[in-house]
Design an enzyme around this catalytic site. Structure first.
Site, PDB file in Angstrom:
ATOM      1  N   GLY A  69       0.814  -1.211   0.000  1.00 34.91           N
ATOM      2  CA  GLY A  69       0.000   0.000   0.000  1.00 34.91           C
ATOM      3  C   GLY A  69       0.850   1.265   0.000  1.00 34.91           C
TER       4      GLY A  69
ATOM      5  N   TYR B 107      12.807 -18.357   3.647  1.00 33.18           N
ATOM      6  CA  TYR B 107      12.000 -17.487   4.521  1.00 33.18           C
ATOM      7  C   TYR B 107      11.863 -18.117   5.909  1.00 33.18           C
ATOM      8  CZ  TYR B 107       7.724 -15.354   6.435  1.00 33.18           C
ATOM      9  OH  TYR B 107       6.798 -14.741   7.255  1.00 33.18           O
TER      10      TYR B 107
ATOM     11  N   ARG C 260      -4.860 -25.156   5.594  1.00 30.57           N
ATOM     12  CA  ARG C 260      -4.252 -24.019   6.281  1.00 30.57           C
ATOM     13  C   ARG C 260      -5.118 -23.636   7.474  1.00 30.57           C
ATOM     14  NH1 ARG C 260      -0.827 -25.358   3.626  1.00 30.57           N
ATOM     15  NH2 ARG C 260       0.481 -24.340   2.093  1.00 30.57           N
TER      16      ARG C 260
HETATM   17  N1  LIG Z   1       0.646 -12.230   6.696  1.00 32.44           N
HETATM   18  C1  LIG Z   1       0.876 -13.461   7.127  1.00 32.44           C
HETATM   19  O1  LIG Z   1       0.112 -14.406   6.832  1.00 32.44           O
HETATM   20  C2  LIG Z   1       2.061 -13.758   7.997  1.00 32.44           C
HETATM   21  C3  LIG Z   1       2.240 -15.074   8.444  1.00 32.44           C
HETATM   22  C4  LIG Z   1       3.341 -15.355   9.248  1.00 32.44           C
HETATM   23  C5  LIG Z   1       4.213 -14.345   9.610  1.00 32.44           C
HETATM   24  N2  LIG Z   1       4.024 -13.084   9.143  1.00 32.44           N
HETATM   25  C6  LIG Z   1       4.991 -12.050   9.552  1.00 32.44           C
HETATM   26  O2  LIG Z   1       4.270 -10.935  10.042  1.00 32.44           O
HETATM   27  C7  LIG Z   1       4.979  -9.725   9.737  1.00 32.44           C
HETATM   28  C8  LIG Z   1       4.070  -8.766   8.995  1.00 32.44           C
HETATM   29  O3  LIG Z   1       3.604  -9.386   7.816  1.00 32.44           O
HETATM   30  P1  LIG Z   1       2.630  -8.655   6.779  1.00 32.44           P
HETATM   31  O4  LIG Z   1       1.788  -9.698   6.169  1.00 32.44           O
HETATM   32  O5  LIG Z   1       2.008  -7.473   7.455  1.00 32.44           O
HETATM   33  O6  LIG Z   1       3.677  -8.177   5.705  1.00 32.44           O
HETATM   34  P2  LIG Z   1       3.764  -6.831   4.838  1.00 32.44           P
HETATM   35  O7  LIG Z   1       4.665  -7.156   3.696  1.00 32.44           O
HETATM   36  O8  LIG Z   1       2.403  -6.298   4.542  1.00 32.44           O
HETATM   37  O9  LIG Z   1       4.494  -5.823   5.828  1.00 32.44           O
HETATM   38  C9  LIG Z   1       5.878  -5.838   6.029  1.00 32.44           C
HETATM   39  C10 LIG Z   1       6.354  -4.406   6.107  1.00 32.44           C
HETATM   40  O10 LIG Z   1       7.766  -4.421   6.349  1.00 32.44           O
HETATM   41  C11 LIG Z   1       8.347  -3.364   5.610  1.00 32.44           C
HETATM   42  N3  LIG Z   1       9.772  -3.651   5.396  1.00 32.44           N
HETATM   43  C12 LIG Z   1      10.317  -4.592   4.566  1.00 32.44           C
HETATM   44  N4  LIG Z   1      11.665  -4.518   4.613  1.00 32.44           N
HETATM   45  C13 LIG Z   1      11.965  -3.525   5.493  1.00 32.44           C
HETATM   46  C14 LIG Z   1      13.184  -2.962   5.970  1.00 32.44           C
HETATM   47  N5  LIG Z   1      14.378  -3.408   5.529  1.00 32.44           N
HETATM   48  N6  LIG Z   1      13.128  -1.950   6.858  1.00 32.44           N
HETATM   49  C15 LIG Z   1      11.922  -1.465   7.307  1.00 32.44           C
HETATM   50  N7  LIG Z   1      10.736  -1.952   6.872  1.00 32.44           N
HETATM   51  C16 LIG Z   1      10.762  -2.974   5.989  1.00 32.44           C
HETATM   52  C17 LIG Z   1       7.550  -3.334   4.292  1.00 32.44           C
HETATM   53  O11 LIG Z   1       7.682  -2.077   3.644  1.00 32.44           O
HETATM   54  C18 LIG Z   1       6.142  -3.601   4.812  1.00 32.44           C
HETATM   55  O12 LIG Z   1       5.458  -2.392   5.079  1.00 32.44           O
HETATM   56  C19 LIG Z   1       6.204 -10.164   8.947  1.00 32.44           C
HETATM   57  O13 LIG Z   1       7.289 -10.281   9.835  1.00 32.44           O
HETATM   58  C20 LIG Z   1       5.822 -11.528   8.404  1.00 32.44           C
HETATM   59  O14 LIG Z   1       6.952 -12.325   8.156  1.00 32.44           O
HETATM   60  C21 LIG Z   1       2.969 -12.766   8.353  1.00 32.44           C
END
Ligand SMILES: NC(=O)c1ccc[n+]([C@@H]2O[C@H](COP(=O)([O-])OP(=O)(O)OC[C@H]3O[C@@H](n4cnc5c(N)ncnc54)[C@H](O)[C@@H]3O)[C@@H](O)[C@H]2O)c1
Length: 314
Positions: free
Chosen positions: A39, A147, A211
């Site tokens: 976004g 990952y 899932r």
């Molecule tokens: N969505 C899921 O189903 C899910 C499942 C398991 C774990 N997670 C974990 O939850 C967390 C959030 O996931 P999400 O789905 O909101 O992901 P997302 O991709 O929507 O959000 C991740 C955010 O991190 C920011 N980002 C990436 N690299 C960066 C950096 N080097 N410095 C600063 N910001 C950075 C991105 O710009 C983004 O806004 C993550 O750690 C993800 O691994 C998510």
């Protein structure tokens, strides 16, 4: 409380930021707006003028900048990551850098700035093809993607920082999170998009993979509770609905919501890094956090499709 949210522009981070600000906390939002699919900062624009909100456009790979952002913070909610299993298969170094080294930076900055607690975002992917379903935290971790390896190493750094430096932390293993604002590379979003366009859903594998889909508001509630609960010493906690459904069931649910049950799924070969089944036991999170998931997948899909229709403009 003064809280830092890393990855605040993303799906989960922006939803958590909304909640913290609504509760009256001060939020320092850290994000480098790495991924346009999140976004590009759109979810934060409503907060930009608020006194309690501060936006830091920095990378978690910049330790000095992190130290400055963490000054005076009590809790760090760490969500920034290079997300996506398939992306990590294509570019393992990137997920390693952001998720392992980036988390190490977050922990170092938190330790140096006297932060009380770090809430780390881990993933059910650390279990790989789990040996037991539903999976408990003490079950073997067998990652099958870069990952998942990077998330597991971040977890180990968190527990090590408690043992070595007394920095409180918890690693939340989220199971497939879905809901409004979800990333454009996630299956539910892609299925919904195709259905709304009148195109057949494409499923990798036979669709009988399962899932444990977990709705965004339930996940954010669990994250928030972690800030205050005593006795968190670096251990992992499953954050999951505790019920599993097949991909075929989810696709049928979406097609029904969209009113396109006539569209027959198209089946494609499985993708590297994808696991067959996820299904978590959430009793530890219930016990330690006093948390329980409230949104069943049928209700969650309905809310999501409703939101996404508006988002797309009809
Ligand atoms: N969505 C899921 O189903 C899910 C499942 C398991 C774990 N997670 C974990 O939850 C967390 C959030 O996931 P999400 O789905 O909101 O992901 P997302 O991709 O929507 O959000 C991740 C955010 O991190 C920011 N980002 C990436 N690299 C960066 C950096 N080097 N410095 C600063 N910001 C950075 C991105 O710009 C983004 O806004 C993550 O750690 C993800 O691994 C998510």
């Amino acid at each position: 409380m003064r809280a830092v949210v890393t990855g605040a522009a993303g799906f989960i981070g922006s939803t958590l930021t909304d909640l913290l600000l609504a509760e009256g906390h001060v939020v320092v939002a850290v994000d480098n707006f790495d991924d346009h699919s999140t976004g590009g900062g759109r979810f934060l624009t409503g907060h930009l003028e608020k006194k309690a909100f501060q936006l830091e456009r920095i990378s978690i790979l910049d330790l000095n900048a992190l130290r400055q952002s963490f000054q005076g913070a009590e809790v760090v909610f760490h969500l920034a990551a290079q997300t996506g299993v398939r992306k990590s298969v294509k570019d393992p170094m990137r997920s390693h850098m952001v998720n392992s080294t980036g988390t190490l930076n977050v922990l170092l900055a938190a330790r140096d700035e006297g932060v009380r607690r770090v809430i780390n975002s881990s993933s059910s992917s650390v279990y790989g093809n789990a040996l037991r379903l539903p999976t408990k935290e003490e079950d073997p971790v067998l990652p099958i993607s870069p990952y998942a390896v990077s998330k597991l190493s971040a977890e180990h750094y968190c527990s090590l920082f408690y043992d070595l430096y007394g920095l409180e932390s918890v690693s939340l293993r989220y199971f497939t999170v879905y809901g409004p604002r979800q990333r454009s590379d996630m299956a539910i979003r892609i299925f919904t998009d195709r259905a709304l366009d009148g195109r057949r859903p494409q499923i990798f594998g036979d669709g009988e993979q399962t899932r444990d889909f977990t709705y965004i508001t339930d996940v954010v509630d669990a994250i928030r509770l972690c800030a205050d609960r005593p006795g968190l010493r670096g251990e992992p906690l499953n954050v999951c609905c505790g019920r599993r459904v097949t991909i075929n069931q989810v696709v049928r649910g979406i097609l029904k919501e969209v009113g396109r049950e006539d569209l027959e799924p198209e089946y494609l070969p499985m993708q590297d890094g994808d696991v067959d089944h996820t299904w978590g036991d959430n009793s530890k999170a219930r016990r330690l956090l006093g948390w329980e998931p409230k949104v069943a997948v049928e209700e969650g899909l309905h809310s999501y499709v409703e939101w996404y229709r508006k988002e797309r403009g009809g």
